[in-house]
Design a protein around this motif. Structure first.
Motif, PDB file in Angstrom:
ATOM      1  N   UNK A 128       0.840  -1.208   0.000  1.00 25.26           N
ATOM      2  CA  UNK A 128       0.000   0.000   0.000  1.00 25.26           C
ATOM      3  C   UNK A 128       0.872   1.254   0.000  1.00 25.26           C
ATOM      4  N   UNK A 129       1.959   1.231   0.794  1.00 26.32           N
ATOM      5  CA  UNK A 129       2.863   2.393   0.855  1.00 26.32           C
ATOM      6  C   UNK A 129       3.513   2.638  -0.491  1.00 26.32           C
ATOM      7  N   UNK A 130       4.025   1.586  -1.085  1.00 32.71           N
ATOM      8  CA  UNK A 130       4.679   1.735  -2.397  1.00 32.71           C
ATOM      9  C   UNK A 130       3.682   2.261  -3.433  1.00 32.71           C
ATOM     10  N   UNK A 131       2.503   1.640  -3.482  1.00 31.99           N
ATOM     11  CA  UNK A 131       1.538   2.020  -4.527  1.00 31.99           C
ATOM     12  C   UNK A 131       0.944   3.407  -4.299  1.00 31.99           C
ATOM     13  N   UNK A 132       1.029   3.906  -3.049  1.00 30.18           N
ATOM     14  CA  UNK A 132       0.521   5.259  -2.794  1.00 30.18           C
ATOM     15  C   UNK A 132       1.360   6.299  -3.534  1.00 30.18           C
ATOM     16  N   UNK A 133       2.551   5.904  -3.974  1.00 35.49           N
ATOM     17  CA  UNK A 133       3.452   6.834  -4.664  1.00 35.49           C
ATOM     18  C   UNK A 133       3.455   6.613  -6.182  1.00 35.49           C
ATOM     19  N   UNK A 134       2.642   5.651  -6.650  1.00 37.21           N
ATOM     20  CA  UNK A 134       2.628   5.322  -8.085  1.00 37.21           C
ATOM     21  C   UNK A 134       1.300   5.775  -8.696  1.00 37.21           C
ATOM     22  N   UNK A 135       1.398   6.385  -9.876  1.00 36.95           N
ATOM     23  CA  UNK A 135       0.177   6.841 -10.554  1.00 36.95           C
ATOM     24  C   UNK A 135      -0.689   5.656 -10.952  1.00 36.95           C
ATOM     25  N   UNK A 136      -2.027   5.826 -10.998  1.00 39.00           N
ATOM     26  CA  UNK A 136      -2.883   4.758 -11.508  1.00 39.00           C
ATOM     27  C   UNK A 136      -2.421   4.345 -12.912  1.00 39.00           C
ATOM     28  N   UNK A 137      -2.320   3.072 -13.150  1.00 38.45           N
ATOM     29  CA  UNK A 137      -1.859   2.579 -14.457  1.00 38.45           C
ATOM     30  C   UNK A 137      -0.342   2.474 -14.541  1.00 38.45           C
ATOM     31  N   UNK A 138       0.365   3.012 -13.544  1.00 41.39           N
ATOM     32  CA  UNK A 138       1.838   2.989 -13.561  1.00 41.39           C
ATOM     33  C   UNK A 138       2.376   1.561 -13.556  1.00 41.39           C
ATOM     34  N   UNK A 139       3.582   1.410 -14.095  1.00 35.76           N
ATOM     35  CA  UNK A 139       4.200   0.083 -14.208  1.00 35.76           C
ATOM     36  C   UNK A 139       5.004  -0.236 -12.953  1.00 35.76           C
ATOM     37  N   UNK A 140       4.752  -1.399 -12.383  1.00 37.88           N
ATOM     38  CA  UNK A 140       5.479  -1.803 -11.177  1.00 37.88           C
ATOM     39  C   UNK A 140       6.172  -3.145 -11.429  1.00 37.88           C
TER      40      UNK A 140
END
Ligand SMILES: C[S@@+](CC[C@H](N)C(=O)[O-])C[C@H]1O[C@@H](n2cnc3c(N)ncnc32)[C@H](O)[C@@H]1O
Length: 216
Positions: A128-140
């Motif tokens: 959740x912490x990591x994804x809170x910094x990634x734009x929707x649709x962003x590549x992880x």
């Protein structure tokens, strides 16, 4: 016996990259570098637990920028000594369990060999912490080791959450108990299913690599 994982990596920093020059790993490392440079092409990437910058260096060949973080000052100091480019690369001390939402968002997220060290009961909090910094649709991209008999250090113990532990020895003779989990592909898929679109999990010889887009 020492059990503080953060100190373990601080102590191991000087020797850490020797794992990447083991002959049995060279082929897959070339393949993974190629995957990472393709997937992160042109993106602004947040890299967590970057260590000495081994993969940062590869990604910097095609990404637009990399904000690379780690909890240990000495590994960041070593990473800073490398040459990068042409991406703009910057480093910062940051704890993966303290990734409060900031104003700056990224369209790429990356973490290598950190999943295995996160207690299973804390994994969702990390994600959740990591994804809170990634734009929707962003590549992880999250990647880590596969347990390979004869290559991997054997599992010495486990706990009530099914986290597994290895006993590792450093070149100074000190012994460390280190959490090292080896999730199956099924577990990887299940832990990412709520947050990931287009999830692909690829297995190499001693690494797996999960590539997905943050759900819109
Ligand atoms: C196995 S190394 C991986 C380094 C690098 N990503 C790689 O694949 O070569 C794990 C890294 O995680 C860092 N680390 C451990 N706990 C951390 C935490 N709570 N927050 C941020 N980094 C952490 C360690 O300092 C170490 O550099």
């Amino acid at each position: 016996m020492n059990a503080d994982q953060v100190s373990y990596y601080a102590e191991r920093a000087r020797d850490y990259e020797s794992i990447y020059s083991r002959p049995e790993r060279l082929k897959e490392i070339t393949e993974i570098k190629s995957l990472l440079t393709d997937e992160f092409h042109g993106l602004n990437v947040l890299e967590v637990a970057c260590g000495t910058g081994f993969w940062t260096q590869a990604i910097s060949q095609t990404a637009k920028s990399i904000h690379a973080t780690d909890i240990n000052q000495n590994v960041i100091d070593m990473a800073r000594l490398k040459e990068y480019g042409p991406a703009k690369v910057e480093f910062e001390i940051e704890n993966i369990f303290d990734m409060e939402t900031r104003d700056k968002f990224y369209n790429g997220g990356f973490g290598s060999c950190i999943w295995s060290h996160i207690p299973k009961q804390d994994f969702q909090f990390f994600l959740d912490g990591l994804l809170s910094r990634i734009e929707p649709g962003g590549k992880v991209i999250l990647m880590d080791n596969i347990y390979v008999e004869g290559i991997s250090t054997s599992i010495a113990s486990s706990d009530e959450f099914e986290n597994t532990y290895q006993i590792r020895k450093l070149s100074d003779g000190s012994e460390w108990v280190v959490m090292k989990n080896f999730p199956s592909e099924l577990e990887i898929r299940s832990m990412l299913s709520d947050v990931a679109d287009n999830l692909k999990v690829r297995s190499f010889r001693t690494f797996w690599v999960a590539v997905f887009n943050k759900k819109v």
